[in-house]
Design a protein around this motif. Structure first.
Motif, PDB file in Angstrom:
ATOM      1  N   VAL A  37     -66.603  14.912 -96.260  1.00 24.45           N
ATOM      2  CA  VAL A  37     -66.571  13.643 -95.187  1.00 24.45           C
ATOM      3  C   VAL A  37     -65.724  13.006 -96.288  1.00 24.45           C
ATOM      4  CG1 VAL A  37     -67.826  12.027 -93.741  1.00 24.45           C
ATOM      5  CG2 VAL A  37     -68.452  14.324 -93.384  1.00 24.45           C
ATOM      6  N   ALA A  38     -64.658  11.809 -95.416  1.00 27.25           N
ATOM      7  CA  ALA A  38     -63.714  10.491 -96.369  1.00 27.25           C
ATOM      8  C   ALA A  38     -64.945   9.266 -96.234  1.00 27.25           C
ATOM      9  CB  ALA A  38     -62.507  10.221 -95.936  1.00 27.25           C
ATOM     10  N   ARG A  39     -65.091   8.810 -96.692  1.00 26.25           N
ATOM     11  CA  ARG A  39     -66.104   7.154 -96.491  1.00 26.25           C
ATOM     12  C   ARG A  39     -64.933   6.416 -97.022  1.00 26.25           C
ATOM     13  NH1 ARG A  39     -70.697   8.771 -95.240  1.00 26.25           N
ATOM     14  NH2 ARG A  39     -71.843  10.850 -96.632  1.00 26.25           N
ATOM     15  N   GLU A  89     -78.704  24.528 -89.787  1.00 22.93           N
ATOM     16  CA  GLU A  89     -78.208  23.404 -90.752  1.00 22.93           C
ATOM     17  C   GLU A  89     -78.243  23.232 -91.588  1.00 22.93           C
ATOM     18  OE1 GLU A  89     -79.773  19.993 -87.912  1.00 22.93           O
ATOM     19  OE2 GLU A  89     -80.247  21.931 -86.605  1.00 22.93           O
ATOM     20  N   ARG A  90     -77.769  22.522 -92.678  1.00 21.88           N
ATOM     21  CA  ARG A  90     -77.912  22.250 -94.092  1.00 21.88           C
ATOM     22  C   ARG A  90     -78.184  20.366 -94.169  1.00 21.88           C
ATOM     23  NH1 ARG A  90     -76.586  26.236 -97.123  1.00 21.88           N
ATOM     24  NH2 ARG A  90     -76.031  25.312 -98.505  1.00 21.88           N
ATOM     25  N   ASP A  91     -78.651  20.593 -94.880  1.00 20.75           N
ATOM     26  CA  ASP A  91     -79.597  18.611 -95.403  1.00 20.75           C
ATOM     27  C   ASP A  91     -77.749  18.248 -96.103  1.00 20.75           C
ATOM     28  OD1 ASP A  91     -81.707  18.460 -94.581  1.00 20.75           O
ATOM     29  OD2 ASP A  91     -82.456  18.420 -97.008  1.00 20.75           O
ATOM     30  N   GLY A  92     -77.222  16.950 -96.096  1.00 28.50           N
ATOM     31  CA  GLY A  92     -76.185  16.387 -95.498  1.00 28.50           C
ATOM     32  C   GLY A  92     -74.626  17.350 -95.199  1.00 28.50           C
ATOM     33  N   VAL A  93     -74.452  17.973 -94.217  1.00 26.75           N
ATOM     34  CA  VAL A  93     -73.441  19.355 -94.124  1.00 26.75           C
ATOM     35  C   VAL A  93     -73.286  18.866 -92.023  1.00 26.75           C
ATOM     36  CG1 VAL A  93     -72.426  21.309 -94.067  1.00 26.75           C
ATOM     37  CG2 VAL A  93     -73.755  20.249 -96.337  1.00 26.75           C
ATOM     38  N   LEU A  94     -72.742  18.654 -91.963  1.00 28.90           N
ATOM     39  CA  LEU A  94     -72.654  18.756 -90.580  1.00 28.90           C
ATOM     40  C   LEU A  94     -72.073  19.966 -90.129  1.00 28.90           C
ATOM     41  CD1 LEU A  94     -72.922  17.575 -87.792  1.00 28.90           C
ATOM     42  CD2 LEU A  94     -70.285  16.856 -88.022  1.00 28.90           C
ATOM     43  N   VAL A  95     -72.590  20.900 -89.728  1.00 25.47           N
ATOM     44  CA  VAL A  95     -72.147  22.832 -89.084  1.00 25.47           C
ATOM     45  C   VAL A  95     -72.128  22.634 -87.945  1.00 25.47           C
ATOM     46  CG1 VAL A  95     -73.295  24.838 -89.228  1.00 25.47           C
ATOM     47  CG2 VAL A  95     -73.805  23.327 -90.728  1.00 25.47           C
ATOM     48  N   LEU A  96     -70.884  22.505 -87.758  1.00 26.72           N
ATOM     49  CA  LEU A  96     -69.997  22.944 -86.620  1.00 26.72           C
ATOM     50  C   LEU A  96     -70.569  24.470 -86.124  1.00 26.72           C
ATOM     51  CD1 LEU A  96     -66.305  21.677 -87.684  1.00 26.72           C
ATOM     52  CD2 LEU A  96     -68.838  20.629 -86.487  1.00 26.72           C
ATOM     53  N   ALA A 118     -69.050  11.283 -91.174  1.00 25.52           N
ATOM     54  CA  ALA A 118     -69.551  10.029 -91.433  1.00 25.52           C
ATOM     55  C   ALA A 118     -70.413   9.163 -90.851  1.00 25.52           C
ATOM     56  CB  ALA A 118     -68.251   9.195 -91.624  1.00 25.52           C
ATOM     57  N   GLY A 119     -70.208   8.835 -89.542  1.00 26.48           N
ATOM     58  CA  GLY A 119     -71.384   8.249 -89.274  1.00 26.48           C
ATOM     59  C   GLY A 119     -73.461   8.365 -89.310  1.00 26.48           C
ATOM     60  N   CYS A 120     -73.580   9.408 -89.643  1.00 33.47           N
ATOM     61  CA  CYS A 120     -74.822   9.645 -89.729  1.00 33.47           C
ATOM     62  C   CYS A 120     -75.203  10.155 -91.452  1.00 33.47           C
ATOM     63  CB  CYS A 120     -74.498  11.706 -88.915  1.00 33.47           C
ATOM     64  SG  CYS A 120     -75.202  11.464 -87.183  1.00 33.47           S
TER      65      CYS A 120
END
Length: 189
Positions: free
Chosen positions: A187-189, A99-106, A133-135
């Protein structure tokens, strides 16, 4: 998000069909590997695409220190003993993604072979971006192997860019692929 207990076997078969070639090296045989992975899939770490009420694709992700399948030391040891757990841990370690901070790892995207080309992979990735985006994540990250150019083409079309490349070296023939790319998209905001 998630699958029902009644869908576990179907999700496991789909996941194993896509990733079993590289996962099976950690298990005594393919049948026991598939059963273990299926039993340890985490519904709370998967987006699911359904067509006519049937699971047609899944996309796992890492969160809270776990990925789509909880392949823990304790679970492996309880099922396969110390020797089997050591084998699995060593064999599966090169496939892990942190895992990485600020990154959703698939953690694996797969679509039923009968349903490919109908936008389900794109829909699963859209669900991942919505979740990210929600996270509050800034990016979504995935890995793609050199034996799957169709998936890489999809990711590029959707705006993913290569941020790293790696090689399995002499282990490539064992896992069924030699090279991989790590790709990310904002990620689009």
């Amino acid at each position: 998000m998630g699958f029902h207990a009644s869908e576990r076997q179907h999700v496991g078969a789909l996941y194993w069909a896509a990733f079993g070639r590289k996962l099976q090296v950690g298990f005594p045989d393919a049948a026991r590997g598939e059963a273990f992975v299926t039993d340890n899939l985490r519904a709370d770490r998967m987006f699911v695409a359904r067509v006519d009420g049937e699971v047609a694709g899944v996309c796992g992700f890492h969160a809270g220190g776990a990925g789509a399948a909880a392949l823990t030391w304790r679970g492996l040891r309880d099922k396969f003993g110390w020797t089997g757990a050591i084998r699995a841990t060593v064999a599966l370690a090169p496939l892990s993604r942190a895992e990485r901070d600020g990154v959703l790892v698939l953690d694996g995207i797969c679509v039923d072979a009968r349903r490919r080309g109908r936008g389900l992979g794109t829909a699963l990735l859209a669900a991942a971006h919505e979740h990210a985006a929600g996270c509050g994540d800034r990016e979504v990250q995935l890995s793609v192997v050199d034996t799957n150019p169709r998936a890489e083409a999809l990711y590029r079309r959707l705006g993913y860019r290569v941020v790293d490349e790696g090689s399995m070296g002499s282990l490539g023939s064992l896992y069924g692929f030699r090279r991989y790319k790590t790709m990310r998209k904002r990620v689009a905001r």
